[in-house]
Design a protein around this motif. Sequence first.
Motif, mmCIF file in Angstrom:
data_model
loop_
_atom_site.group_PDB
_atom_site.id
_atom_site.type_symbol
_atom_site.label_atom_id
_atom_site.label_comp_id
_atom_site.label_asym_id
_atom_site.label_seq_id
_atom_site.Cartn_x
_atom_site.Cartn_y
_atom_site.Cartn_z
ATOM 1 N N TYR A 36 50.778 35.414 73.455
ATOM 2 C CA TYR A 36 51.230 33.988 73.012
ATOM 3 C C TYR A 36 51.046 32.466 73.869
ATOM 4 O O TYR A 36 51.218 31.228 73.419
ATOM 5 C CB TYR A 36 52.786 34.102 72.530
ATOM 6 C CG TYR A 36 52.721 35.560 71.117
ATOM 7 C CD1 TYR A 36 52.135 34.722 70.253
ATOM 8 C CD2 TYR A 36 52.496 37.096 71.719
ATOM 9 C CE1 TYR A 36 51.994 35.802 69.027
ATOM 10 C CE2 TYR A 36 52.628 37.244 70.362
ATOM 11 C CZ TYR A 36 52.226 37.473 69.437
ATOM 12 O OH TYR A 36 51.947 38.684 68.280
ATOM 13 N N ARG A 37 51.524 32.787 75.118
ATOM 14 C CA ARG A 37 51.285 31.588 75.762
ATOM 15 C C ARG A 37 50.155 31.196 76.031
ATOM 16 O O ARG A 37 49.765 29.777 76.039
ATOM 17 C CB ARG A 37 52.083 32.116 77.191
ATOM 18 C CG ARG A 37 53.366 32.087 77.642
ATOM 19 C CD ARG A 37 53.545 32.753 78.766
ATOM 20 N NE ARG A 37 55.489 33.577 78.832
ATOM 21 C CZ ARG A 37 56.146 32.528 79.221
ATOM 22 N NH1 ARG A 37 55.525 31.229 79.889
ATOM 23 N NH2 ARG A 37 57.113 32.813 79.276
ATOM 24 N N GLY A 71 56.701 42.789 75.029
ATOM 25 C CA GLY A 71 56.963 41.742 74.139
ATOM 26 C C GLY A 71 58.270 42.407 73.797
ATOM 27 O O GLY A 71 59.318 41.942 74.361
ATOM 28 N N ARG A 72 57.764 41.233 72.047
ATOM 29 C CA ARG A 72 58.666 41.259 71.526
ATOM 30 C C ARG A 72 59.269 42.164 69.890
ATOM 31 O O ARG A 72 60.230 42.781 69.547
ATOM 32 C CB ARG A 72 59.234 40.356 70.391
ATOM 33 C CG ARG A 72 59.049 38.517 71.364
ATOM 34 C CD ARG A 72 60.714 38.622 72.527
ATOM 35 N NE ARG A 72 60.722 38.020 73.266
ATOM 36 C CZ ARG A 72 60.050 37.265 74.433
ATOM 37 N NH1 ARG A 72 58.844 38.148 74.975
ATOM 38 N NH2 ARG A 72 59.671 36.270 75.002
ATOM 39 N N ASP A 73 58.040 42.692 69.685
ATOM 40 C CA ASP A 73 57.414 43.165 68.761
ATOM 41 C C ASP A 73 56.639 44.384 68.548
ATOM 42 O O ASP A 73 56.150 44.836 67.748
ATOM 43 C CB ASP A 73 56.808 42.416 67.434
ATOM 44 C CG ASP A 73 55.404 42.190 67.937
ATOM 45 O OD1 ASP A 73 55.277 42.276 68.875
ATOM 46 O OD2 ASP A 73 54.758 41.654 66.619
ATOM 47 N N ARG A 122 50.201 35.610 64.478
ATOM 48 C CA ARG A 122 50.379 37.350 65.403
ATOM 49 C C ARG A 122 48.834 38.274 64.575
ATOM 50 O O ARG A 122 49.328 39.607 65.266
ATOM 51 C CB ARG A 122 51.560 37.464 64.512
ATOM 52 C CG ARG A 122 52.911 36.423 64.620
ATOM 53 C CD ARG A 122 54.271 36.929 64.745
ATOM 54 N NE ARG A 122 54.799 38.322 65.298
ATOM 55 C CZ ARG A 122 55.360 38.284 67.105
ATOM 56 N NH1 ARG A 122 55.186 36.873 67.478
ATOM 57 N NH2 ARG A 122 55.033 39.224 67.086
ATOM 58 N N ALA A 141 54.216 31.236 68.056
ATOM 59 C CA ALA A 141 54.306 33.085 67.645
ATOM 60 C C ALA A 141 55.064 33.267 66.216
ATOM 61 O O ALA A 141 55.437 34.320 65.938
ATOM 62 C CB ALA A 141 55.719 33.162 69.046
ATOM 63 N N THR A 155 52.045 41.212 76.558
ATOM 64 C CA THR A 155 51.781 40.875 75.373
ATOM 65 C C THR A 155 52.261 39.006 75.045
ATOM 66 O O THR A 155 51.920 37.756 74.182
ATOM 67 C CB THR A 155 52.130 41.417 74.223
ATOM 68 O OG1 THR A 155 53.559 41.540 73.911
ATOM 69 C CG2 THR A 155 51.635 42.988 73.866
ATOM 70 N N GLY A 156 53.591 38.916 75.862
ATOM 71 C CA GLY A 156 53.682 37.683 75.979
ATOM 72 C C GLY A 156 52.454 36.674 76.090
ATOM 73 O O GLY A 156 52.611 35.404 75.515
ATOM 74 N N ARG A 160 65.081 29.120 72.359
ATOM 75 C CA ARG A 160 63.457 30.853 72.834
ATOM 76 C C ARG A 160 64.237 31.136 71.971
ATOM 77 O O ARG A 160 63.871 32.304 71.107
ATOM 78 C CB ARG A 160 63.399 30.749 73.658
ATOM 79 C CG ARG A 160 61.783 31.519 73.829
ATOM 80 C CD ARG A 160 61.055 30.605 74.841
ATOM 81 N NE ARG A 160 61.117 30.701 76.119
ATOM 82 C CZ ARG A 160 60.247 32.081 76.209
ATOM 83 N NH1 ARG A 160 59.423 32.446 75.987
ATOM 84 N NH2 ARG A 160 60.161 31.918 78.417
ATOM 85 N N ARG A 220 62.283 34.404 63.274
ATOM 86 C CA ARG A 220 62.225 33.713 62.058
ATOM 87 C C ARG A 220 61.387 35.012 61.584
ATOM 88 O O ARG A 220 61.966 36.335 61.554
ATOM 89 C CB ARG A 220 60.367 33.894 63.989
ATOM 90 C CG ARG A 220 59.954 35.539 64.499
ATOM 91 C CD ARG A 220 59.138 35.479 65.126
ATOM 92 N NE ARG A 220 58.923 36.375 65.489
ATOM 93 C CZ ARG A 220 58.415 36.274 66.839
ATOM 94 N NH1 ARG A 220 58.097 35.339 68.114
ATOM 95 N NH2 ARG A 220 58.207 37.664 67.510
ATOM 96 N N ASP A 265 63.168 33.337 68.036
ATOM 97 C CA ASP A 265 62.157 34.612 68.282
ATOM 98 C C ASP A 265 62.833 35.608 67.779
ATOM 99 O O ASP A 265 62.402 36.408 67.292
ATOM 100 C CB ASP A 265 62.145 34.981 70.545
ATOM 101 C CG ASP A 265 61.163 34.471 71.008
ATOM 102 O OD1 ASP A 265 60.599 33.219 70.122
ATOM 103 O OD2 ASP A 265 61.610 34.022 72.195
ATOM 104 N N SER A 311 56.685 30.370 72.239
ATOM 105 C CA SER A 311 57.929 30.668 71.283
ATOM 106 C C SER A 311 57.444 30.062 69.888
ATOM 107 O O SER A 311 57.465 30.698 68.997
ATOM 108 C CB SER A 311 58.706 30.439 71.469
ATOM 109 O OG SER A 311 59.945 30.616 70.858
HETATM 110 O O1 DC Z 1 57.940 37.014 77.244
HETATM 111 P P1 DC Z 1 57.347 35.740 77.572
HETATM 112 O O2 DC Z 1 58.821 35.078 77.986
HETATM 113 O O3 DC Z 1 56.210 35.937 77.942
HETATM 114 O O4 DC Z 1 56.894 35.433 75.845
HETATM 115 C C1 DC Z 1 56.604 34.219 75.383
HETATM 116 C C2 DC Z 1 56.842 33.731 74.180
HETATM 117 O O5 DC Z 1 56.027 34.689 73.046
HETATM 118 C C3 DC Z 1 57.661 34.440 73.305
HETATM 119 O O6 DC Z 1 59.135 33.401 73.296
HETATM 120 C C4 DC Z 1 58.079 35.092 72.352
HETATM 121 C C5 DC Z 1 56.404 34.931 71.701
HETATM 122 N N1 DC Z 1 56.308 36.138 71.914
HETATM 123 C C6 DC Z 1 56.069 37.162 70.678
HETATM 124 O O7 DC Z 1 56.455 36.253 69.592
HETATM 125 N N2 DC Z 1 56.066 38.181 70.668
HETATM 126 C C7 DC Z 1 55.678 39.293 71.574
HETATM 127 N N3 DC Z 1 55.015 40.282 71.540
HETATM 128 C C8 DC Z 1 55.609 38.495 73.192
HETATM 129 C C9 DC Z 1 55.980 37.109 72.562
#
Ligand code: DC
Length: 215
Positions: free
Chosen positions: A35-36, A116-118, A91, A85, A31-32, A167, A174, A171, A82
């Motif tokens: 956002y990239r 991912g993150r969430d 989002r 995101a 999923t990153g 970063r 936020r 992340d 970041s």
């Molecule tokens: O995992 P990555 O480094 O490719 O992710 C890039 C940015 O995307 C990361 O700094 C935060 C954001 N991100 C996010 O907010 N939620 C996700 N599910 C995946 C990535």
Amino acid sequence: MIIALDGPSAAGKGTLARRLAAHYGLAHLDTGSLYRAVGGRVLREGGDPGDAAHAVAAAAALTEEDRLAGDLRSEAVGQAASKVAAIPQVRAKLLEFQRDFARNPPGGAAGAILDGRDIGTVICPEADVKLFLTASLEARAERRFRELQAAGAAPIKRAVLEEMTLRDRRDSERQTAPLMPAHDAFVLDTSALDADQVFAAAVEHVSERMRSRRA
Ligand code: DC
């Protein structure tokens, strides 16, 4: 089966996700990369990734080409990702695509793994298994440093550490969907583990979860 895999950058999510996907026959979504793709598109259009209107328009207009851009993995695009995101409307634009991937995995796969993150907290709170990979800042910066070297770059250690700190902070601090483990996630610190050890620990946990869900 849906596996949610979260954690900070360079904790080993990508490697583990690919291995678990192959092992269990799951479709994998990084999923990153979404956002990239948004951050990279804003940069290519000469914009500021912190500009909500521009970032939302980029997210709405996202193409396959943006997702395959050659500089997707660069540090500049990572920082831009970041920033976009942290914008709630960005989002929201990407939410349905991710949920749909989890519910209807492509290619007739038996399920999906999203990293991912969430994922465990927001995208798939009902996931069968939730993993949260973490590692010390130093261990992650060292890994990123070696990756950059292996890719032919000449990174500066202190700069890598500083960019990662920045970063991490953005992340985690936020307001919308900050990086954090779900209350029911299996948290694994990979600082002193290699990829095989991380994979073995994850498989053990997945098997245990699947057994207890069947019981
Ligand atoms: O995992 P990555 O480094 O490719 O992710 C890039 C940015 O995307 C990361 O700094 C935060 C954001 N991100 C996010 O907010 N939620 C996700 N599910 C995946 C990535």
